[in-house]
Design a protein around this motif. Structure first.
Motif, mmCIF file in Angstrom:
data_model
loop_
_atom_site.group_PDB
_atom_site.id
_atom_site.type_symbol
_atom_site.label_atom_id
_atom_site.label_comp_id
_atom_site.label_asym_id
_atom_site.label_seq_id
_atom_site.Cartn_x
_atom_site.Cartn_y
_atom_site.Cartn_z
ATOM 1 N N ASP A 1 49.999 -4.885 27.750
ATOM 2 C CA ASP A 1 49.143 -5.870 26.811
ATOM 3 C C ASP A 1 49.736 -7.606 27.101
ATOM 4 O OD1 ASP A 1 50.536 -8.203 23.999
ATOM 5 O OD2 ASP A 1 49.041 -6.917 23.450
ATOM 6 N N PRO A 2 48.864 -8.436 27.433
ATOM 7 C CA PRO A 2 48.180 -9.833 27.838
ATOM 8 C C PRO A 2 50.133 -10.709 27.485
ATOM 9 C CG PRO A 2 47.213 -9.726 26.037
ATOM 10 C CD PRO A 2 48.075 -8.421 25.945
ATOM 11 N N ALA A 3 50.130 -9.825 26.056
ATOM 12 C CA ALA A 3 51.975 -10.601 25.925
ATOM 13 C C ALA A 3 53.155 -10.781 26.756
ATOM 14 C CB ALA A 3 52.870 -10.499 24.642
ATOM 15 N N GLN A 4 53.123 -9.406 28.028
ATOM 16 C CA GLN A 4 53.875 -8.954 28.570
ATOM 17 C C GLN A 4 53.142 -9.469 29.733
ATOM 18 O OE1 GLN A 4 53.098 -4.574 29.317
ATOM 19 N NE2 GLN A 4 53.919 -4.334 26.530
ATOM 20 N N ILE A 5 52.977 -10.326 30.520
ATOM 21 C CA ILE A 5 53.405 -11.466 31.350
ATOM 22 C C ILE A 5 54.177 -12.392 31.767
ATOM 23 C CG2 ILE A 5 50.893 -11.361 31.098
ATOM 24 C CD1 ILE A 5 50.696 -14.654 30.006
ATOM 25 N N ALA A 6 54.636 -12.335 30.630
ATOM 26 C CA ALA A 6 56.375 -12.821 30.037
ATOM 27 C C ALA A 6 57.270 -12.883 31.573
ATOM 28 C CB ALA A 6 56.951 -13.420 29.037
ATOM 29 N N ALA A 7 56.559 -10.796 30.981
ATOM 30 C CA ALA A 7 58.071 -10.489 32.337
ATOM 31 C C ALA A 7 57.372 -10.219 33.512
ATOM 32 C CB ALA A 7 58.212 -8.571 31.455
ATOM 33 N N LEU A 8 56.814 -11.067 34.121
ATOM 34 C CA LEU A 8 56.807 -10.382 35.141
ATOM 35 C C LEU A 8 57.254 -11.741 36.894
ATOM 36 C CD1 LEU A 8 52.580 -10.695 35.266
ATOM 37 C CD2 LEU A 8 53.919 -8.804 35.443
ATOM 38 N N GLY A 9 58.479 -11.086 36.680
ATOM 39 C CA GLY A 9 59.991 -12.132 36.908
ATOM 40 C C GLY A 9 59.465 -13.654 36.901
#
Length: 320
Positions: free
Chosen positions: A232-240
């Motif tokens: 999901d696009p919102a998971q970009i927050a977890a890209l370190g």
């Protein structure tokens, strides 16, 4: 202001290489003449101020430092605080383009300079803000700054009806895309694009091959080797520590990021061709009215790349 803008241009040399630290630029002036410059080095150290001060040595005494971000006030195992280095060098004045949101420095860097008798002033600049967009977006919103790239025909198609897309644009435009890839920490495509094209997603420009971004795939399928997968696009927050994310395709991934209002910059390459019954550049982005489509994008850059045109737009938002 022009020296801060020049420092912001210097900072671009550090972009996508300075993580986890921000890409900062610094210029030292003495008697109205530049005597030193620096930008954040690969991996985040040394900082821009340290590089500029090392270049001029004792000549920094009495100089004015123009730095895009507030000099750091915290010492780390990898180097001294830049505020302390400027004090030790004996600079007379520091002009700063933006305050650091990092709580270890926010305001403290300026306070430390002033406590040492150095004239320290904050002079906000749009160019400086843009040069630190990834760092600020990560600090303010907990996610990377997202650029969406679309290469399309005059009638808004990104491929023929059978999915053939190589090549919509010419060589100059494609080289420009590779230069943009080199400015980002990670690059993302959707599952359909991955399966159709098996894109390399690297940088193929002489001298910049080592600046290929990390690869990310938006899919619910099985992760390919060496590729980070999000669902999901919102998971970009977890890209370190990714500060800049380049979304390159296809129509589904582009629509997903636009629907989630996660696109900060839109870059469109338009070729002077018509495809007729081709694949549209975008799917449904969730707009309910024409009124909702207006006022969202501001043109910030336009240029010609061979026979193709390039236009960039900034998403207009009210910062909290």
């Amino acid at each position: 202001m022009r020296w801060l803008e020049a420092a912001a241009r210097l900072a671009s040399r550090a972009r996508a290489q300075s993580c986890p630290n921000p890409a900062v630029g610094c210029i030292l002036l003495k008697d109205a003449r530049p005597i030193g410059r620096g930008w954040t080095q690969e991996g985040g150290r040394p900082h821009a101020e340290a590089m500029a001060l090392k270049l001029v040595g004792e000549g920094a005494s009495g100089a004015t430092a123009y730095v895009t971000l507030e000099p750091c006030a915290h010492r780390s195992d990898r180097g001294s605080a830049c505020a302390d280095l400027l004090v030790e060098a004996g600079v007379a004045r520091v002009v700063i383009g933006a305050q650091d949101p990092d709580p270890r420095t926010a305001g403290e860097g300026i306070a430390r300079l002033r406590a040492a008798g150095i004239e320290a002033s904050l002079l906000p600049s749009p160019q400086v803000e843009n040069s630190l967009a990834g760092y600020f977006t990560r600090a303010r919103h907990g996610r990377p700054f997202v650029t969406l790239k679309l290469a399309m025909s005059l009638d808004g198609c990104i491929a023929l009806a059978d999915g053939s897309s190589q090549w919509i644009t010419g060589e100059e435009a494609r080289a420009h895309v590779h230069s943009r890839r080199a400015m980002n920490d990670a690059i993302l495509v959707g599952g359909a694009t991955w399966r159709q094209d098996r894109p390399r997603l690297d940088v193929r420009l002489d001298g910049l091959q080592d600046r290929s971004p990390r690869r990310v795939l938006l899919t619910r399928g099985i992760p390919p080797d060496g590729v980070k997968v999000i669902n999901d696009p919102a998971q970009i927050a977890a890209l370190g520590d990714v500060q800049y994310l380049y979304v390159e395709g296809g129509a589904g991934a582009a629509a997903s990021f636009l629907s989630a209002d996660l696109v900060d910059r839109l870059e469109i390459y338009r070729a002077p061709i018509l495809l007729g019954k081709g694949m549209p550049a975008l799917g449904d982005i969730g707009l309910q009215s024409l009124a909702a489509a207006h006022g969202r994008w501001q043109n910030v850059e336009s240029r010609q790349l061979g026979s193709d045109s390039f236009t960039a737009y900034r998403r207009t938002r009210q910062e909290a």
